[in-house]
Structures are given as structure tokens and as C-alpha cells.
Design a protein around this motif. Structure first.
Motif, PDB file in Angstrom:
ATOM      1  N   LEU A 194     102.046  17.202  15.492  1.00 28.56           N
ATOM      2  CA  LEU A 194     103.149  16.484  16.123  1.00 28.56           C
ATOM      3  C   LEU A 194     104.217  16.225  15.078  1.00 28.56           C
ATOM      4  N   THR A 195     105.391  16.828  15.258  1.00 27.33           N
ATOM      5  CA  THR A 195     106.459  16.674  14.291  1.00 27.33           C
ATOM      6  C   THR A 195     107.123  15.316  14.450  1.00 27.33           C
ATOM      7  N   GLU A 196     107.936  14.948  13.460  1.00 29.28           N
ATOM      8  CA  GLU A 196     108.571  13.631  13.483  1.00 29.28           C
ATOM      9  C   GLU A 196     109.610  13.498  14.597  1.00 29.28           C
ATOM     10  N   ASN A 197     110.096  14.627  15.119  1.00 29.18           N
ATOM     11  CA  ASN A 197     111.049  14.547  16.224  1.00 29.18           C
ATOM     12  C   ASN A 197     110.373  14.671  17.584  1.00 29.18           C
ATOM     13  N   GLY A 198     109.037  14.522  17.626  1.00 33.87           N
ATOM     14  CA  GLY A 198     108.322  14.453  18.889  1.00 33.87           C
ATOM     15  C   GLY A 198     107.951  15.774  19.507  1.00 33.87           C
ATOM     16  N   SER A 215     103.758  11.517  27.943  1.00 30.19           N
ATOM     17  CA  SER A 215     102.674  10.761  28.570  1.00 30.19           C
ATOM     18  C   SER A 215     101.395  11.574  28.470  1.00 30.19           C
ATOM     19  N   PRO A 216     100.234  10.921  28.577  1.00 35.40           N
ATOM     20  CA  PRO A 216      98.966  11.659  28.507  1.00 35.40           C
ATOM     21  C   PRO A 216      98.860  12.769  29.548  1.00 35.40           C
ATOM     22  N   GLN A 217      99.294  12.500  30.797  1.00 34.10           N
ATOM     23  CA  GLN A 217      99.189  13.515  31.831  1.00 34.10           C
ATOM     24  C   GLN A 217     100.100  14.701  31.545  1.00 34.10           C
ATOM     25  N   GLU A 218     101.315  14.406  31.070  1.00 31.42           N
ATOM     26  CA  GLU A 218     102.217  15.495  30.718  1.00 31.42           C
ATOM     27  C   GLU A 218     101.655  16.306  29.553  1.00 31.42           C
ATOM     28  N   PHE A 219     101.024  15.619  28.602  1.00 30.76           N
ATOM     29  CA  PHE A 219     100.399  16.316  27.478  1.00 30.76           C
ATOM     30  C   PHE A 219      99.289  17.247  27.970  1.00 30.76           C
ATOM     31  N   VAL A 220      98.459  16.747  28.881  1.00 26.70           N
ATOM     32  CA  VAL A 220      97.368  17.560  29.424  1.00 26.70           C
ATOM     33  C   VAL A 220      97.916  18.803  30.119  1.00 26.70           C
ATOM     34  N   ASP A 221      98.947  18.619  30.946  1.00 28.22           N
ATOM     35  CA  ASP A 221      99.503  19.747  31.694  1.00 28.22           C
ATOM     36  C   ASP A 221     100.115  20.795  30.764  1.00 28.22           C
ATOM     37  N   ARG A 222     100.878  20.354  29.745  1.00 26.16           N
ATOM     38  CA  ARG A 222     101.520  21.298  28.832  1.00 26.16           C
ATOM     39  C   ARG A 222     100.469  22.033  27.974  1.00 26.16           C
ATOM     40  N   ALA A 248     104.993   6.149  18.058  1.00 23.76           N
ATOM     41  CA  ALA A 248     103.630   5.784  18.428  1.00 23.76           C
ATOM     42  C   ALA A 248     103.321   6.191  19.866  1.00 23.76           C
ATOM     43  N   ALA A 249     104.309   6.136  20.753  1.00 20.72           N
ATOM     44  CA  ALA A 249     104.080   6.463  22.154  1.00 20.72           C
ATOM     45  C   ALA A 249     103.698   7.926  22.324  1.00 20.72           C
ATOM     46  N   VAL A 250     104.322   8.794  21.539  1.00 21.57           N
ATOM     47  CA  VAL A 250     104.011  10.222  21.639  1.00 21.57           C
ATOM     48  C   VAL A 250     102.617  10.491  21.050  1.00 21.57           C
ATOM     49  N   ARG A 251     102.294   9.807  19.943  1.00 28.47           N
ATOM     50  CA  ARG A 251     100.948   9.959  19.388  1.00 28.47           C
ATOM     51  C   ARG A 251      99.902   9.472  20.381  1.00 28.47           C
ATOM     52  N   PHE A 252     100.209   8.394  21.065  1.00 28.51           N
ATOM     53  CA  PHE A 252      99.290   7.849  22.062  1.00 28.51           C
ATOM     54  C   PHE A 252      99.056   8.856  23.183  1.00 28.51           C
ATOM     55  N   ALA A 253     100.119   9.553  23.588  1.00 35.28           N
ATOM     56  CA  ALA A 253      99.984  10.564  24.640  1.00 35.28           C
ATOM     57  C   ALA A 253      98.995  11.644  24.226  1.00 35.28           C
ATOM     58  N   GLY A 257      95.313  12.110  25.707  1.00 34.79           N
ATOM     59  CA  GLY A 257      95.262  13.337  26.496  1.00 34.79           C
ATOM     60  C   GLY A 257      94.255  14.355  25.998  1.00 34.79           C
ATOM     61  N   LEU A 258      93.907  14.312  24.695  1.00 32.97           N
ATOM     62  CA  LEU A 258      92.995  15.309  24.140  1.00 32.97           C
ATOM     63  C   LEU A 258      91.627  15.329  24.844  1.00 32.97           C
ATOM     64  N   PRO A 259      90.953  14.187  25.024  1.00 34.06           N
ATOM     65  CA  PRO A 259      89.658  14.256  25.718  1.00 34.06           C
ATOM     66  C   PRO A 259      89.786  14.753  27.153  1.00 34.06           C
ATOM     67  N   LEU A 260      90.916  14.455  27.797  1.00 33.88           N
ATOM     68  CA  LEU A 260      91.111  14.892  29.177  1.00 33.88           C
ATOM     69  C   LEU A 260      91.305  16.398  29.266  1.00 33.88           C
ATOM     70  N   VAL A 261      92.153  16.933  28.384  1.00 27.47           N
ATOM     71  CA  VAL A 261      92.400  18.374  28.444  1.00 27.47           C
ATOM     72  C   VAL A 261      91.181  19.153  27.955  1.00 27.47           C
ATOM     73  N   ALA A 262      90.402  18.568  27.019  1.00 31.59           N
ATOM     74  CA  ALA A 262      89.187  19.230  26.564  1.00 31.59           C
ATOM     75  C   ALA A 262      88.201  19.395  27.717  1.00 31.59           C
ATOM     76  N   GLU A 263      88.043  18.351  28.524  1.00 28.58           N
ATOM     77  CA  GLU A 263      87.146  18.417  29.676  1.00 28.58           C
ATOM     78  C   GLU A 263      87.683  19.379  30.736  1.00 28.58           C
ATOM     79  N   ARG A 264      88.991  19.402  30.907  1.00 29.48           N
ATOM     80  CA  ARG A 264      89.597  20.298  31.906  1.00 29.48           C
ATOM     81  C   ARG A 264      89.384  21.760  31.516  1.00 29.48           C
ATOM     82  N   MET A 265      89.548  22.075  30.227  1.00 32.31           N
ATOM     83  CA  MET A 265      89.352  23.448  29.764  1.00 32.31           C
ATOM     84  C   MET A 265      87.887  23.842  29.852  1.00 32.31           C
TER      85      MET A 265
END
Length: 294
Positions: A194-198, A215-222, A248-253, A257-265
Motif C-alpha cells: 500500500l503506497t503512501e498515496n493510497g 472499504s473492506p468490501q471494495e478491497f475484497v472485490d478489487r 489508517a482507513a485504507v490500511r484498515f480496509a 479485507g484480507l481474511p475475507l478475500v482469502a476465504e472467497r478465493m
């Protein structure tokens, strides 16, 4: 107001990633050694075959000489010529043998130099693992709960492993790399930064893709959309996530989102591939080649 960033490191994945980089150099040396050995074997085999063929021709010529000597006087001239040819072929065989021996010595010297370089790589790795406690302790204790029994046990295990690698022989370090290589043959490592410009930069093999997610959901979808564009991975995929000076908000996403997308994959692969992730923490942003953007 100046925000404070809490740096979180998980040293075991970071150490594994470091070993991969060093191991790539080691494997390059191993491949050079294999090529030299193969070329040496081929040249020696070719020289031996040529010498064998010449010896066979010499034997035939000598038989012809013996036969000609038993013939009439008119055949004497032919016998002399055949004998000269036999001597010439014998000289050629001797020259070929000498050339093969010279090439073998040269290739053996190159092989010895390559082995010395391999040992030097092992010694360099030994020095690399000789980290002072003043540097090692803060890194290990940067875990979320360094005082828990589980964290203390993991810290002691990591210290013991580093001490064994630092105090072992170069060949032991090489064996460690070979063992690690067998592991990487059965797993894939995906790097997420994650770069400093998000901007998220996901590197999978030779493919590098960038996307944004707030957001976490947007992170999962992308992330999932990128996953669908890559070939079938191995049975285990390890996702290493690190970040620069990002919000911090982008890091939180990402962390949510990582555990969610891992389970989805995993579900999408019908359980054939297991997906694990590790948050490596803050890392200074480095330049990277942008090959594809979403």
C-alpha cells in the motif's frame, strides 16, 4: 496534530522473504555450477568417443598392415602407406586426448571457483544472521502482544534459529536454502504493498497490478478481480502485506479485507488452494515497475 504510527512486524514471514531474495542469488550460482558440469561432461564424452573411434581405426589399419605384409612384394608400398596413416591417426588420437584433458582441467578449475563462490554466499548468510540483541530485540518485541506466552515462545524459537544459522557451517546454510526451495516449489508468494498515496500494488509472479479501495468490501472485490486474471496457483498461497505512510482507513480496509478475500478465493478454488496472509507492517515505499492498472 501529528498522528502516531504503530509499527507492527512479523519477523518470521519477513525472514522468509529475506531468505527468498538471498536464495535467488544462491540458486543462480547453483545453476551456473550445473551448466559447467554438464558442459564438462559433454566435452569429455565427445573427446573419449573421438579417441575411441580413432583407436578403432588404428586397429583396423594395423590389421591391414599385417595382411599386406603377408601379401606379395607389390603390396609393400600400400602397407607402408597404411602404416603411415596408422601413425598419423595415433598422433591425432593423442592430440585429441591431450585437448580433452586440457579442457577438463579448465572446466574443473571453473567448477572449483563456482564452488568457492557458493561457499562464500553461505558465509555471507552466516554473517547476515549474526544480528546483535540491541537490533533484534526491538524487532521481535514489536509484535501485538510481546508479553504473552505464545509470543515469548515464538521469539525464543526465532532467536534459536538465527543462532543456529549464524553458527553453522556454510554447507548447513546451503542445505537450509535447498530445504526452503522445496517449500517454495509447492507454494506461491504474492506481495501486496500500500503506497503512501493510497494505491494498492499487488505483485503475482511477473504480473503487477494496482488498484484503489477505501472499504473492506471494495478491497475484497478489487483483489478478487485481480485473482481471477492469474493462472491457477499452487496448493498454498502466502500473501505478504506491507504499507507505506498511508491513511489508517485504507490500511484498515486491507487488514479487514484480507481474511475475507482469502476465504472467497479458497471457496472459488473448491479447496484446492489454501490462502494465508501476513501483515509485514510499515516499509518505506520503493520504486516499482507498473505493468497494469485497474
Amino acid at each position: 496534530m501529528i498522528s502516531r504510527r504503530r509499527l507492527t512486524f512479523q519477523l518470521t514471514p519477513l525472514l522468509d522473504l529475506l531468505l527468498i531474495v538471498i536464495f535467488a542469488q544462491f540458486m543462480d550460482t547453483q545453476e551456473t555450477t550445473a551448466r559447467i558440469e554438464q558442459r564438462s561432461q559433454q566435452q569429455v564424452t565427445q573427446a573419449e568417443q573421438a579417441a575411441k573411434a580413432l583407436r578403432e581405426e588404428q586397429r583396423i589399419a594395423q590389421n591391414e598392415i599385417a595382411e599386406l605384409k603377408r601379401s606379395k612384394q607389390q603390396a609393400v608400398i600400400d602397407a607402408v602407406q597404411a602404416e603411415q596413416n596408422a601413425i598419423k591417426m595415433q598422433d591425432q588420437a593423442r592430440v585429441s586426448q591431450q585437448l580433452a584433458e586440457k579442457q577438463s582441467r579448465e572446466l574443473n578449475e571453473q567448477l572449483e571457483q563456482t564452488r568457492e563462490q557458493r561457499d562464500l554466499v553461505g558465509e555471507m548468510v552466516q554473517q547476515l544472521f549474526q544480528l546483535p540483541d540491541a537490533l533484534l530485540d526491538p524487532l521481535l518485541k514489536a509484535k501485538p502482544d510481546p508479553d504473552s506466552e505464545q509470543s515469548k515462545a515464538e521469539i525464543e524459537r526465532i532467536k534459536k534459529q538465527l543462532q543456529e544459522l549464524a553458527g553453522g557451517k556454510a554447507i548447513d546454510v546451503v542445505k537450509h536454502f535447498l530445504t526452503y526451495d522445496e517449500l517454495t516449489k509447492r507454494s506461491d508468494i504474492w506481495e501486496l504493498y500500500l503506497t503512501e498515496n493510497g494505491v494498492f500494488r499487488l505483485k503475482i509472479g511477473d504480473q503487477s497490478t494496482e488498484f484503489r479501495a477505501d472499504s473492506p468490501q471494495e478491497f475484497v472485490d478489487r483483489f478478487y478481480a485481480v485473482y481471477k486474471t492469474v493462472p491457477q496457483p499452487k496448493s498454498l498461497v502466502i500473501i505478504l502485506f506491507s504499507y507505506g505512510d498511508a491513511r489508517a482507513a485504507v490500511r484498515f480496509a486491507a487488514t479487514q479485507g484480507l481474511p475475507l478475500v482469502a476465504e472467497r478465493m479458497r471457496t472459488d478454488s473448491s479447496g484446492r488452494t489454501r490462502y494465508e496472509y501476513a501483515v509485514m507492517g510499515f516499509a518505506p515505499e520503493r520504486s516499482a515497475v507498473k505493468t497494469e492498472s485497474n
